[in-house]
Structures are given as structure tokens and as C-alpha cells.
Design a protein around this motif. Structure first.
Motif, mmCIF file in Angstrom:
data_model
loop_
_atom_site.group_PDB
_atom_site.id
_atom_site.type_symbol
_atom_site.label_atom_id
_atom_site.label_comp_id
_atom_site.label_asym_id
_atom_site.label_seq_id
_atom_site.Cartn_x
_atom_site.Cartn_y
_atom_site.Cartn_z
ATOM 1 N N ASP A 26 0.815 -1.215 0.000
ATOM 2 C CA ASP A 26 0.000 0.000 0.000
ATOM 3 C C ASP A 26 0.848 1.263 0.000
ATOM 4 O O ASP A 26 0.394 2.335 -0.424
ATOM 5 C CB ASP A 26 -0.928 0.005 1.221
ATOM 6 N N MET A 27 2.106 1.149 0.450
ATOM 7 C CA MET A 27 3.004 2.296 0.495
ATOM 8 C C MET A 27 4.069 2.251 -0.603
ATOM 9 O O MET A 27 4.835 3.194 -0.761
ATOM 10 C CB MET A 27 3.710 2.366 1.853
ATOM 11 N N GLY A 28 4.145 1.144 -1.327
ATOM 12 C CA GLY A 28 5.202 0.996 -2.315
ATOM 13 C C GLY A 28 6.576 0.904 -1.674
ATOM 14 O O GLY A 28 7.576 1.337 -2.247
ATOM 15 N N LEU A 29 6.638 0.304 -0.475
ATOM 16 C CA LEU A 29 7.876 0.269 0.305
ATOM 17 C C LEU A 29 8.367 -1.167 0.462
ATOM 18 O O LEU A 29 7.606 -2.059 0.848
ATOM 19 C CB LEU A 29 7.627 0.884 1.684
ATOM 20 N N VAL A 30 9.650 -1.389 0.151
ATOM 21 C CA VAL A 30 10.289 -2.694 0.315
ATOM 22 C C VAL A 30 11.643 -2.455 0.969
ATOM 23 O O VAL A 30 12.414 -1.600 0.525
ATOM 24 C CB VAL A 30 10.477 -3.415 -1.036
ATOM 25 N N VAL A 31 11.958 -3.224 2.039
ATOM 26 C CA VAL A 31 13.170 -2.986 2.822
ATOM 27 C C VAL A 31 13.818 -4.310 3.209
ATOM 28 O O VAL A 31 13.114 -5.289 3.511
ATOM 29 C CB VAL A 31 12.856 -2.203 4.120
ATOM 30 N N VAL A 32 15.159 -4.321 3.231
ATOM 31 C CA VAL A 32 15.936 -5.433 3.761
ATOM 32 C C VAL A 32 16.914 -4.878 4.787
ATOM 33 O O VAL A 32 17.522 -3.821 4.567
ATOM 34 C CB VAL A 32 16.700 -6.179 2.641
ATOM 35 N N ALA A 33 17.069 -5.587 5.914
ATOM 36 C CA ALA A 33 18.007 -5.177 6.954
ATOM 37 C C ALA A 33 18.744 -6.400 7.475
ATOM 38 O O ALA A 33 18.145 -7.465 7.654
ATOM 39 C CB ALA A 33 17.270 -4.482 8.103
ATOM 40 N N ASP A 34 20.039 -6.247 7.711
ATOM 41 C CA ASP A 34 20.900 -7.327 8.187
ATOM 42 C C ASP A 34 21.534 -6.861 9.485
ATOM 43 O O ASP A 34 22.413 -5.993 9.487
ATOM 44 C CB ASP A 34 21.952 -7.635 7.116
ATOM 45 N N GLY A 135 16.602 -0.267 0.754
ATOM 46 C CA GLY A 135 15.226 -0.437 0.298
ATOM 47 C C GLY A 135 14.857 0.489 -0.839
ATOM 48 O O GLY A 135 15.673 1.296 -1.315
ATOM 49 N N MET A 136 13.614 0.359 -1.265
ATOM 50 C CA MET A 136 13.068 1.178 -2.342
ATOM 51 C C MET A 136 11.656 1.611 -1.979
ATOM 52 O O MET A 136 10.912 0.871 -1.343
ATOM 53 C CB MET A 136 13.091 0.408 -3.667
ATOM 54 N N TRP A 137 11.322 2.831 -2.390
ATOM 55 C CA TRP A 137 10.023 3.420 -2.039
ATOM 56 C C TRP A 137 9.477 4.133 -3.260
ATOM 57 O O TRP A 137 10.069 5.093 -3.740
ATOM 58 C CB TRP A 137 10.213 4.405 -0.873
ATOM 59 N N GLN A 138 8.355 3.666 -3.758
ATOM 60 C CA GLN A 138 7.676 4.331 -4.870
ATOM 61 C C GLN A 138 6.558 5.176 -4.287
ATOM 62 O O GLN A 138 5.519 4.668 -3.867
ATOM 63 C CB GLN A 138 7.137 3.327 -5.880
ATOM 64 N N VAL A 139 6.776 6.476 -4.267
ATOM 65 C CA VAL A 139 5.841 7.377 -3.600
ATOM 66 C C VAL A 139 4.521 7.460 -4.354
ATOM 67 O O VAL A 139 3.443 7.364 -3.765
ATOM 68 C CB VAL A 139 6.468 8.778 -3.467
ATOM 69 N N ALA A 140 4.593 7.679 -5.653
ATOM 70 C CA ALA A 140 3.399 7.847 -6.472
ATOM 71 C C ALA A 140 3.333 6.737 -7.520
ATOM 72 O O ALA A 140 4.361 6.357 -8.084
ATOM 73 C CB ALA A 140 3.422 9.211 -7.171
#
Length: 273
Positions: A26-34, A135-140
Motif C-alpha cells: 500500500d506504500m510501495g515500500l520494500v526494505v531489507v536489513a541485516d 530499500g526502495m520506495w515508490q511514492v506515487a
């Protein structure tokens, strides 16, 4: 953004998984953390960084300040960009800058909270729990994707049969390579920065225009450390909207087969055709 799927695996040697990933369609947000700092602290660090980043962006988008008693969510920040409520006369350059500032502030917010936790636990600067964050975030919808990066997790783009690494490893090893140093080089896992151990952090930020059919891979170093770009590209070349779980499983199996001794995380994003 398309469709996304992620898989994390403890690997063949470790007894705990310090990796975490997060997908918010819903936010266009994908994140990876180590995470790092002992297996329990590493797990907490990677999870906390993602939660704090997500909370900041979510509060910024909604323009809704948190309840005074909630210490985990920041108040609305003036740099936040909400595409729905944006000034229709504003240029895309303005919107891009606002989104970039929001991401920068979100990463700084997460780092500050984690650093304060380390200090409260009597950890000296440079010590305590920490984590990478990529990560990557697609705002619109149909707009560019905003990329943020701290540490040595990676983001790749597979487009038209070609694999491109979009992030630069923030490690002493990479720094030595770029400086033209000869052997012996530093160990590959010595980070130049991570979220948590230091009072300040400087995330790498960039934008990327997404194209139909793009495949993006976000991964921890346990996935790519012992495998070749060609092996990764061969699997990504088969990725479709319907088989992302199988492709993630194949990436994890590849890393194990190639001798990875770390936790392994793969998150795939397949853009709409």
C-alpha cells in the motif's frame, strides 16, 4: 510497483537469523536489513530499524502526528511528501526533493532512536547493536522509485537481460578496491557505517525510473557473498509475476550451494508489463 515476494533463511551455519525484510504494497515500500551485535541484538536491530523507518514514512504521508504517549512514531515532518495532497502546480523536481528529504530524515530518525538505545545500554560509540538498511520506495504510482542504502545489503535491477547493481557496498573492502589497493585487502564484512552504533549516519539516496518488466532484487550479503552475478542473473531472467516464491527459493538454494555461511535474504519485485 508490481508484485513482490521475500524469503529469509538462517543458512547452513548460524543458529539465529539476524536478517529481516518488510514489504508494504500500500506504500510501495520494500526494505531489507541485516543486523549485527550478537544474535539477539542483531535480530532486534534489523527489526527495529524497519519499524522506525516505516513509522516515520507512514506518519509523514498521513500528516497525522502521533499520540503524545507514543515514543516510536515521529511527529509529522515538514519535508514529508504526500502525492495525494501535493500542490498540483509543483514541479516533479520539487516532489522528488521532498520525497528524498523524507527518506533521509526517516533513516536519520531510525538511527538516532537506535543509537539512544545503545547509549542507554551503556554501549560506547561504535559498539552495540546495529544493522544495514537498504530499500526502495515508490511514492506515487507510475513515478520513480526512491532508493536508500546504508551498509552492504544490496539492490539489483535486472532489465532487458542485464543485471545492474544499484547500490555501492559501504565496506572497507569496497573502499580498498576503489582505491586500487593490492592484497591483502580488508575483510569483506567490515562496514564503514551502519544504523545504531554512531550518532550520525549518511544514507546513499538515489532515484530510479522503473520500466515494464523490471525485476529488482534486494538481498543481504549472505546471498551474494559467494555467488557470481551470472548465477544471480540466470535466476532473475526466469522471474515472472507468478513464480517469485520459486525464484526466491532458488536464490537461497544457490547461496547455500555456493558456500554461504551467513543468513540469506532475497526479496524480489517484478514490475508490471
Amino acid at each position: 510497483m508490481g508484485v513482490a515476494y521475500g524469503l529469509t533463511d538462517v543458512g547452513t551455519v548460524r543458529d539465529a537469523n539476524q536478517d529481516n525484510f518488510f514489504i508494504a504494497p500500500d506504500m510501495g515500500l520494500v526494505v531489507v536489513a541485516d543486523g549485527m551485535g550478537g544474535h539477539e541484538a542483531g535480530e532486534i536491530a534489523s527489526a527495529d530499524a524497519i519499524t522506525l523507518l516505516h513509522s516515520f514514512i507512514q506518519a509523514a504521508q498521513s500528516e497525522a502526528p502521533p499520540a503524545p504517549s507514543d515514543a516510536t512514531v515521529p511527529a509529522f515532518h515538514a519535508s514529508a511528501f504526500d502525492p495525494v495532497q501535493a500542490d498540483p502546480d509543483a514541479t516533479w523536481t520539487d516532489a522528488t526533493m521532498r520525497a528524498m528529504i523524507t527518506l533521509h530524515d526517516a533513516v536519520e530518525f531510525a538511527n538516532d532512536r537506535m543509537y539512544q538505545t545503545n547509549r542507554a545500554n551503556n554501549q560506547a560509540d561504535g559498539a552495540g547493536m546495529g544493522t544495514t538498511l537498504t530499500g526502495m520506495w515508490q511514492v506515487a504510482p507510475h513515478g520513480p522509485v526512491f532508493i536508500f542504502h546504508v551498509g552492504d545489503s544490496r539492490l539489483y535491477c535486472f532489465r532487458h537481460g542485464r543485471l545492474t547493481q544499484l547500490t555501492r557496498d559501504q565496506t572497507l573492502y569496497q573502499q580498498a578496491l576503489e582505491a586500487g589497493m593490492r592484497e591483502p585487502l580488508p575483510a569483506r564484512n567490515l562496514l564503514l557505517q551502519a544504523l545504531g552504533p554512531a550518532p550520525g549516519v549518511k544514507p546513499d539516496l538515489q532515484t530510479q525510473a522503473m520500466a515494464p518488466g523490471d525485476v529488482y532484487l534486494l538481498c543481504s550479503d549472505g546471498l551474494y557473498g559467494n555467488s557470481t552475478p551470472e548465477s544471480i542473473a540466470n535466476i532473475l531472467s526466469l522471474a515472472s509475476r507468478d513464480n517469485l516464491p520459486q525464484c526466491c527459493a532458488e536464490l537461497v538454494a544457490m547461496a547455500k550451494r555456493d558456500g554461504s555461511r551467513d543468513n540469506i535474504t532475497a526479496v524480489l519485485v517484478r514490475c508490471n508489463d
